[in-house]
Write an enzyme that holds these catalytic residues in place. Structure first.
Site, PDB file in Angstrom:
ATOM      1  CB  THR A  70      -0.940   0.018   1.213  1.00 48.45           C
ATOM      2  OG1 THR A  70      -0.170  -0.164   2.419  1.00 48.45           O
ATOM      3  CG2 THR A  70      -1.958  -1.108   1.123  1.00 48.45           C
ATOM      4  NE  ARG A  71       5.104   0.762   4.228  1.00 46.63           N
ATOM      5  CZ  ARG A  71       6.175   0.337   4.900  1.00 46.63           C
ATOM      6  NH1 ARG A  71       7.053   1.218   5.374  1.00 46.63           N
ATOM      7  NH2 ARG A  71       6.388  -0.949   5.090  1.00 46.63           N
TER       8      ARG A  71
END
Length: 363
Positions: free
Chosen positions: A15-16
């Site tokens: 997700t980062r």
């Protein structure tokens, strides 16, 4: 020699990265992270290789191809749970299993081989790949006993002030006795804040049972670096480019400014070729010997002969002969063929064009 198996963890969403592209499919020097890892693993000659997939599984499977079997992790419940996805295939086999991360594109087959060899030589139940860094913040620390073996791996949030001073870090890459790995994985609990099953807990179990756990420390910290965001992706690309460029120069290629020259890991360049700064050579480009590649040239998936000069031009998916002169500012578009000793002048644009031998403008 006992059987050797590899498990590559590649199920996380990433997700980062802030991307629709699955994390391990992001590219480092033109090649996906998972492809970098798989290509190194192939060179170790494992008996079986498995990639644990989850998010973006179809795309990851396509990238892996026939070099490994992909196993689907329906829920991402931690690294220990991920490795358990291979239990049906491996749990009852004797041998050595190496667990790697699909987001560590700089790992080398030499380091993987050394980790296995040390574990097997020492007859250890497990070996941990470690590295030393002056900036260990964020990493789990490896604490050794008085014999130099691994006493424990402690996460930073759980480390004492003294343990935080330790500069030897856990890279997340391990080599295990295969049977012991799967015997203990079934005993790992998820009583932690994340509710996940952690692979390093197996190390703690082995130590508590007085089994031998050793560490192999790589001399190259950068090859263990994982990629979780765009900043780390860029850093990995810089390390990888330096490695590629260094290898090219050792093979006899002259790079006028290596820090401003961008070569793909799949290109080949002959000795005594000179490449000026700002040049980007990508894909499976093949360049012969004694060529001159001028500044700010872009070449993608081309085959180029010997003693050819290309000056500040763009070339794509084309075949270039020997002693050809191109540019400056030419655009050689796909499927063009430029034969030996031809000349392509300034601001020329070709597409699917066949330029004969010795053709071109005269002085």
């Amino acid at each position: 020699m006992s059987n050797r198996f590899a498990i590559i963890l590649a199920a996380g969403k990433g997700t980062r990265m802030k991307s629709k592209v699955h994390k391990v499919l992001h590219k480092v020097c033109g090649k996906s992270m998972i492809r970098h890892v798989v290509d190194e693993v192939v060179q170790v000659n494992f008996s079986k290789t498995y990639v644990i997939v989850g998010h973006g599984s179809d795309a990851v499977k396509a990238e892996v191809g026939k070099d490994a079997k992909c196993l689907f992790q329906r829920q991402q419940l931690g690294t220990g749970h991920a490795v358990l996805q291979a239990a049906e295939q491996l749990a009852n086999l004797d041998g050595t299993t190496v667990v790697l991360c699909g987001d560590t594109p700089l790992i080398t087959h030499q380091t993987i081989e050394k980790l296995i060899q040390l574990q097997e030589k020492k007859n250890a139940s497990a070996a941990v790949l470690t590295a030393n860094t002056l900036q260990p913040t964020g990493y789990g620390r490896v604490i050794r006993d008085r014999f130099g073996d691994v006493a424990k791996i402690v996460e930073e949030k759980d480390a004492t002030s003294e343990e935080k001073k330790v500069t030897e870090i856990n890279t997340g890459i391990y080599s295990f006795d295969n049977r012991r790995l799967f015997q203990l994985l079934g005993q790992v609990k998820n009583n932690n804040a994340q509710g996940e099953y952690y692979l390093p807990d197996v190390i703690g179990m082995l130590v508590r049972e007085s089994e031998k756990v050793i560490a192999y420390t790589t001399d190259h910290f950068e090859e263990t670096v994982g990629v979780n965001d765009r900043i780390q992706l860029a850093a990995a690309g810089k390390y990888m480019q330096a490695r590629i460029n260094c290898a090219m120069m050792k093979q006899g290629v002259s790079l006028i400014d290596p820090e401003r020259t961008y070569l793909s890991p799949t290109c080949t360049i002959g000795k005594d070729t000179v490449i000026y700064p700002g040049t980007v050579i990508s894909g499976k480009t093949q360049i012969g010997e004694n060529c001159f590649i001028g500044a700010n040239t872009q070449i993608r998936d081309c085959i180029i002969g010997d003693e050819t000069t290309i000056d500040q031009s763009v070339l794509e998916q084309s075949a270039i002969g020997n002693k050809v002169r191109i540019g400056p500012f030419a655009y050689i578009r796909p499927l063009s063929k430029i034969h030996d000793q031809a000349k392509v002048g300034s601001f020329t644009d070709t597409l699917n064009t066949d330029i004969g031998e010795r053709s071109g403008p005269t002085p």
